[in-house]
Design a protein around this motif. Structure first.
Motif, PDB file in Angstrom:
ATOM      1  N   GLU A   1      63.001 -18.686  65.485  1.00  0.00           N
ATOM      2  CA  GLU A   1      61.725 -19.269  65.056  1.00  0.00           C
ATOM      3  C   GLU A   1      61.336 -20.491  65.898  1.00  0.00           C
ATOM      4  OE1 GLU A   1      60.209 -17.275  63.392  1.00  0.00           O
ATOM      5  OE2 GLU A   1      60.773 -17.084  61.279  1.00  0.00           O
ATOM      6  N   GLY A   2      62.132 -20.835  66.890  1.00  0.00           N
ATOM      7  CA  GLY A   2      61.933 -22.090  67.618  1.00  0.00           C
ATOM      8  C   GLY A   2      60.977 -22.044  68.789  1.00  0.00           C
ATOM      9  N   SER A   3      60.194 -20.961  68.936  1.00  0.00           N
ATOM     10  CA  SER A   3      59.239 -20.932  70.056  1.00  0.00           C
ATOM     11  C   SER A   3      57.816 -20.708  69.568  1.00  0.00           C
ATOM     12  CB  SER A   3      59.611 -19.836  71.061  1.00  0.00           C
ATOM     13  OG  SER A   3      58.984 -18.616  70.731  1.00  0.00           O
ATOM     14  N   THR A   4      56.863 -21.112  70.397  1.00  0.00           N
ATOM     15  CA  THR A   4      55.442 -20.921  70.093  1.00  0.00           C
ATOM     16  C   THR A   4      54.954 -19.555  70.568  1.00  0.00           C
ATOM     17  OG1 THR A   4      54.947 -23.268  70.155  1.00  0.00           O
ATOM     18  CG2 THR A   4      53.119 -21.801  70.677  1.00  0.00           C
ATOM     19  N   ASP A   5      55.522 -19.084  71.675  1.00  0.00           N
ATOM     20  CA  ASP A   5      54.995 -17.877  72.319  1.00  0.00           C
ATOM     21  C   ASP A   5      56.100 -17.015  72.923  1.00  0.00           C
ATOM     22  OD1 ASP A   5      55.841 -19.561  74.283  1.00  0.00           O
ATOM     23  OD2 ASP A   5      53.925 -19.743  75.309  1.00  0.00           O
ATOM     24  N   GLY A   6      57.331 -17.261  72.516  1.00  0.00           N
ATOM     25  CA  GLY A   6      58.433 -16.480  73.071  1.00  0.00           C
ATOM     26  C   GLY A   6      59.022 -17.079  74.327  1.00  0.00           C
TER      27      GLY A   6
ATOM     28  N   GLY B   1      46.284 -21.359  75.418  1.00  0.00           N
ATOM     29  CA  GLY B   1      46.539 -20.645  74.173  1.00  0.00           C
ATOM     30  C   GLY B   1      47.754 -21.155  73.418  1.00  0.00           C
ATOM     31  N   ASN B   2      48.703 -21.719  74.156  1.00  0.00           N
ATOM     32  CA  ASN B   2      49.964 -22.109  73.515  1.00  0.00           C
ATOM     33  C   ASN B   2      50.107 -23.621  73.317  1.00  0.00           C
ATOM     34  OD1 ASN B   2      50.340 -22.904  76.104  1.00  0.00           O
ATOM     35  ND2 ASN B   2      52.219 -21.744  76.482  1.00  0.00           N
ATOM     36  N   MET B   3      48.997 -24.352  73.447  1.00  0.00           N
ATOM     37  CA  MET B   3      49.028 -25.808  73.257  1.00  0.00           C
ATOM     38  C   MET B   3      47.932 -26.219  72.275  1.00  0.00           C
ATOM     39  SD  MET B   3      51.319 -27.186  75.469  1.00  0.00           S
ATOM     40  CE  MET B   3      50.852 -28.862  75.931  1.00  0.00           C
TER      41      MET B   3
ATOM     42  N   SER C   1      47.804 -14.039  72.654  1.00  0.00           N
ATOM     43  CA  SER C   1      47.096 -15.303  72.887  1.00  0.00           C
ATOM     44  C   SER C   1      45.620 -14.983  73.111  1.00  0.00           C
ATOM     45  CB  SER C   1      47.703 -16.003  74.101  1.00  0.00           C
ATOM     46  OG  SER C   1      47.211 -17.312  74.211  1.00  0.00           O
TER      47      SER C   1
ATOM     48  N   ASN D   1      58.509 -24.629  70.227  1.00  0.00           N
ATOM     49  CA  ASN D   1      57.657 -25.445  69.359  1.00  0.00           C
ATOM     50  C   ASN D   1      58.455 -26.698  68.988  1.00  0.00           C
ATOM     51  OD1 ASN D   1      59.482 -24.564  67.356  1.00  0.00           O
ATOM     52  ND2 ASN D   1      58.166 -22.815  66.823  1.00  0.00           N
ATOM     53  N   ASP D   2      57.898 -27.575  68.181  1.00  0.00           N
ATOM     54  CA  ASP D   2      58.613 -28.828  67.897  1.00  0.00           C
ATOM     55  C   ASP D   2      59.938 -28.598  67.183  1.00  0.00           C
ATOM     56  OD1 ASP D   2      56.840 -30.586  69.111  1.00  0.00           O
ATOM     57  OD2 ASP D   2      55.628 -30.826  67.308  1.00  0.00           O
ATOM     58  N   LEU D   3      60.027 -27.508  66.435  1.00  0.00           N
ATOM     59  CA  LEU D   3      61.302 -27.163  65.799  1.00  0.00           C
ATOM     60  C   LEU D   3      62.324 -26.780  66.864  1.00  0.00           C
ATOM     61  CD1 LEU D   3      63.043 -26.521  63.313  1.00  0.00           C
ATOM     62  CD2 LEU D   3      61.945 -24.265  63.229  1.00  0.00           C
TER      63      LEU D   3
ATOM     64  N   PHE E   1      61.249 -12.489  65.410  1.00  0.00           N
ATOM     65  CA  PHE E   1      60.111 -12.709  66.302  1.00  0.00           C
ATOM     66  C   PHE E   1      60.188 -11.778  67.513  1.00  0.00           C
ATOM     67  CE2 PHE E   1      58.523 -14.663  70.187  1.00  0.00           C
ATOM     68  CZ  PHE E   1      57.200 -14.869  69.852  1.00  0.00           C
TER      69      PHE E   1
ATOM     70  N   SER F   1      53.635 -30.484  70.010  1.00  0.00           N
ATOM     71  CA  SER F   1      52.387 -30.526  69.239  1.00  0.00           C
ATOM     72  C   SER F   1      51.477 -31.684  69.652  1.00  0.00           C
ATOM     73  CB  SER F   1      52.684 -30.618  67.746  1.00  0.00           C
ATOM     74  OG  SER F   1      53.315 -31.834  67.417  1.00  0.00           O
TER      75      SER F   1
ATOM     76  N   SER G   1      52.701 -23.402  64.855  1.00  0.00           N
ATOM     77  CA  SER G   1      52.471 -23.077  66.267  1.00  0.00           C
ATOM     78  C   SER G   1      51.954 -21.659  66.469  1.00  0.00           C
ATOM     79  CB  SER G   1      53.742 -23.285  67.076  1.00  0.00           C
ATOM     80  OG  SER G   1      54.750 -22.381  66.687  1.00  0.00           O
ATOM     81  N   ARG G   2      52.209 -20.783  65.491  1.00  0.00           N
ATOM     82  CA  ARG G   2      51.703 -19.398  65.576  1.00  0.00           C
ATOM     83  C   ARG G   2      51.572 -18.851  64.159  1.00  0.00           C
ATOM     84  NH1 ARG G   2      56.713 -16.869  65.118  1.00  0.00           N
ATOM     85  NH2 ARG G   2      58.426 -18.093  66.013  1.00  0.00           N
TER      86      ARG G   2
ATOM     87  N   VAL H   1      53.682 -12.613  70.910  1.00  0.00           N
ATOM     88  CA  VAL H   1      52.398 -13.097  70.403  1.00  0.00           C
ATOM     89  C   VAL H   1      51.249 -12.501  71.197  1.00  0.00           C
ATOM     90  CG1 VAL H   1      53.340 -15.300  69.623  1.00  0.00           C
ATOM     91  CG2 VAL H   1      52.356 -15.124  71.924  1.00  0.00           C
TER      92      VAL H   1
END
Lengths: 322, 322
Positions: free
Chosen positions: A287-292, A56-58, B83, A296-298, B78, A152, B152-153, B81
């Motif tokens: 804001e720097g995570s995809t799922d907490g 889910g997170n990739m 998933s 993420n790339d940021l 944030f 990503s 990413s989300r 999420v």
């Protein structure tokens, strides 16, 4: 390491005492890349992975796909990706180039076992095996974050970004959820003829496991590598803990536990041991995570901006600016 | 817009002359969010989407998942999420909070049609409908990049980031591969009672389509909105074009075509028409894309750093720093 299956990171038959989950994860090709040169104006790939489900997170590209870089003016530059379509995939990575010789670096799937890989070029062009373009061996042992969640695409795993930006070989021993510092894994890592060891695994072990295992893990490396730098990094703050008080407390306890172990090791006069403390690795806007949990790339970019000055100073490695 | 299916962006029955692909994409809930307040210490969700396949360049969370923010000290932060696990999903978005009242903003899937959504709280807590926290209406019409590939989300789609960082309502009319400026779509967009229009669709139409359609699209908006700012943005440079000469040329032709149309419109004395030129939107290290076309969160962050000063000046909107 020599030996073992070609696209596995570690020869798990040789190190068969490691926990089953660790052995399985070392079959994932995270951080591995194929070097070749060709004058073909088009580069295709056919590849096969397992039938594991999509995470889910990739992205599919990061989990099961390919990521091609080509050298330009001495720097590795992004050229194209292979997006997976299932167990077997086929696709054009890059097209419409000239026929000059190109030095290529093809990153492999981060979260799957690569079963086969064919690289396609035009029939009137050549393709030749390349050489590892990165010098030395800086081994990073870590968690899912190191393995590449949630970059990503494969080349955006942070170890690979460090390699491209320095010319040094940062080796990805990231183990999703399983960088827990077991004795059998320490023995394997200690076998690597490394120029430095980075332990970025603190997201995975419990505070108790850190207290029980961290000093022994470090000393296992130290016993075989008397002077090699060992760098331990605290875990990043989980963005899930912004509101989840249990998660927030757990991460704090992990970081306190590793800080205490470092203090003990230093009191015991362990030399060349470095400690990088969490310092808003993912920035301050949350804001720097995809799922907490996973950058993420940021988030990875901000994390590397924090890591690089430390690594540069300790390892005498110079990194490119953006 | 009022009317139509609840989680659709546009009432496609009302605007049934739009191309089929456009109508289908407007059923995707990109940019939509649900506002509510609750004192529950845990927030769960049950939701249903379609059985469309997973995209290679998106995470499941972004494509089919949920993304929760909670207000803290006047800022959206944030929290967690959801998933997806298939057509029907159920999960805890955030847990272990206090019982204070929380103002929540729940972003919906970027690349799927949301069929149903239930929000779960503890049985002894309350949950109340919230109000749209964002003022005015700044409509952005665009491509897959606006729709959210490859954030990413859901909350990382760039329109949503602009809203949170300004307090203004940036409305996501991103249409994956289909922001092609058809007359029927112009008519629908012109019906929106907007305070500004941003056209960020140039990645999608061919250079010829831009030449044939851009001026008419702008004039359709202008005829119903005599004084409303209209901002046109050139397409970002595709990283695929680093080595693919055809892609590189195509993007250059798109940007030249829109520049010519803007010049013609200005010669025809169209007022309040602004033009933002491509200016290394994704940075200079070529690492800002997921697949050579769509920004990753790093690329989006850099793009917004370029967009914001323009938008701030034109719209008199103030954005937060990181």
């Amino acid at each position: 390491m020599p030996g073992g299956e070609y696209f596995h990171r570690v020869d798990t038959a040789k190190y068969n005492q490691m926990p089953p989950a660790v052995k399985r994860l070392f079959t994932n090709s995270a951080g591995l890349a194929i070097c070749f040169t060709t004058n073909s104006p088009v580069i295709k790939a056919k590849w096969t992975v397992t039938n594991s489900g999509r995470m889910g997170n990739m992205t599919g590209i990061a989990q099961k796909g390919l990521d091609l870089y080509i050298k330009r003016d001495g720097k590795w530059q992004f050229a194209g990706v292979g997006s997976p379509s299932g167990v077997s995939s086929e696709g054009v990575l890059v097209n419409n180039m000239g026929t000059e010789e190109k030095e290529c670096l093809l990153y492999l799937p981060l979260y799957d076992e690569l079963k086969s890989l064919e690289i396609g070029t035009t029939s009137d062009s050549y393709i030749r095996a390349g050489q590892n373009p990165f010098k030395n061996k800086i081994v990073i042992y870590g968690s899912s974050i190191l393995q590449g969640a949630s970059a990503s695409r494969p080349g955006m795993a942070y170890s690979s970004r460090l390699s491209r930006s320095s010319g040094y070989n940062f080796i990805n021993l990231g183990l999703s959820g399983n960088g827990k510092m077991e004795k059998e894994v320490a023995d394997m890592v200690a076998d690597i003829d490394a120029d430095a060891f980075i332990l970025d695994c603190i997201p995975n072990p419990s505070p108790t496991e850190i207290t029980e295992r961290a000093a022994e893990f470090v000393m296992t490396l130290r016993s075989k590598h008397p002077d090699t730098p060992i760098i331990v990094i605290q875990t990043l703050i989980r963005e899930k803990g912004n509101f989840d008080q249990k998660v927030k407390k757990w991460v704090k306890q992990q970081n306190e536990a590793i800080a205490r172990q470092i203090e003990i090791l230093r009191k015991n006069d362990v030399k060349n041991l470095y400690f990088i403390k969490e310092d808003h690795f993912l920035g301050t806007d949350h804001e720097g995570s995809t799922d907490g949990v996973h950058p993420n790339d940021l988030g990875f970019d901000r994390m590397l901006q924090k890591y690089k000055p430390h690594l540069s100073k300790i390892l005498k490695v110079k990194f490119d600016k953006e």
